[in-house]
Design an enzyme around this catalytic site. Structure first.
Site, PDB file in Angstrom:
ATOM      1  N   SER A  91       0.826  -1.200   0.000  1.00  0.00           N
ATOM      2  CA  SER A  91       0.000   0.000   0.000  1.00  0.00           C
ATOM      3  C   SER A  91       0.874   1.271   0.000  1.00  0.00           C
ATOM      4  CB  SER A  91      -0.978  -0.043   1.184  1.00  0.00           C
ATOM      5  OG  SER A  91      -1.986   0.934   1.059  1.00  0.00           O
TER       6      SER A  91
ATOM      7  N   ASP B   7      -9.933  -4.983  -4.449  1.00  0.00           N
ATOM      8  CA  ASP B   7      -9.422  -3.938  -3.554  1.00  0.00           C
ATOM      9  C   ASP B   7     -10.330  -2.709  -3.604  1.00  0.00           C
ATOM     10  OD1 ASP B   7      -7.956  -1.953  -2.206  1.00  0.00           O
ATOM     11  OD2 ASP B   7      -6.039  -2.743  -2.900  1.00  0.00           O
TER      12      ASP B   7
ATOM     13  N   HIS C 162      -8.037  -5.323  -0.007  1.00  0.00           N
ATOM     14  CA  HIS C 162      -6.808  -4.563   0.253  1.00  0.00           C
ATOM     15  C   HIS C 162      -5.980  -5.312   1.293  1.00  0.00           C
ATOM     16  CE1 HIS C 162      -4.290  -1.078  -0.157  1.00  0.00           C
ATOM     17  NE2 HIS C 162      -4.294  -0.851   1.143  1.00  0.00           N
TER      18      HIS C 162
END
Length: 225
Positions: A115, A170, A204
């Site tokens: 991320s 995601d 995610h």
């Protein structure tokens, strides 16, 4: 005599441990990824999982949390914290420099992250003066993407291998942003060096299949000496 030889062998093995520097995501710490990476541990690889500083994050109503730099938004056209990104990249380059000064060849170092950490790993490696082994970029994007490829003009990593992975479900950083990032990266480095893998049903986060892809990537780029 045999004991002394074993000690020398152990010392040599420790001395040539190849670093994988891995950066966590927003609000996390290095501990969680140190645990995750332990599942793909290789005896000659050491994982370095630093912690981001705690700063106010605009995206989260200025709440103070671990963050490598400020985030204003997660879309490709959102304003970015240019000064914060560049400062964070210099801090990671200092970690790389520390390893190099301790005798690790730069081409035996992999930089990666998840991320926001993956985003920072991309920016740092693509502007780095050391020729690194590769980049692991999970569920992320390329910060200051409009500055590339020019921002990488003095980098030693125009031929670097990149493993980019993304969950297809995601909701925070949609997989299409990952695909756009992959296309951008192909304009910065040798296109055939960019791998973009997606994982159905994954949000995610990571998954066992992704972690195995990371392990295979590390084994390929950092073979046992």
């Amino acid at each position: 005599m045999r004991h002394a030889q074993r000690c020398r062998d152990v010392s040599l093995a420790l001395a040539i441990s190849c670093p994988v520097i891995f950066l966590h995501g927003l609000g996390d710490t290095g501990h969680s990824w140190a645990d995750a990476l332990s599942s793909i541990r290789l005896p000659y690889v050491k994982y370095i999982c630093p912690h981001a500083p705690r700063i106010p994050v605009t995206l989260n109503m200025k709440m103070v949390m671990p963050s490598w730099f400020d985030l204003m938004g997660l879309s490709p056209d959102a304003p970015e914290d240019e000064a914060g990104i560049k400062k964070a990249a210099e801090n990671i380059k200092a970690i790389i420099e520390h390893e190099v000064k301790n005798g690790i060849p730069p081409n035996r170092i992999i930089l990666g992250g998840f991320s926001q950490g993956g985003a920072l790993s991309l920016y740092t490696a693509l502007t780095c003066q050391h020729q690194l082994a590769g980049i692991v970029a999970l569920s992320c994007w390329l910060p200051l993407h409009k500055a590339f490829p020019q921002a990488a003009s003095n980098s030693m990593n125009k031929d670097i291998a990149i493993l980019q992975c993304h969950g297809e479900m995601d909701p925070m950083i949609p997989v299409r942003f990952g695909a756009l990032t992959a296309e951008k990266l192909k304009s910065v480095v040798t296109p055939t060096k960019v791998q973009f893998k997606t994982y159905p049903g994954v949000m995610h986060s990571s998954c066992p299949q992704e972690m195995m892809a990371v392990k295979e990537f590390i084994e390929k780029l950092l073979p046992r000496i």
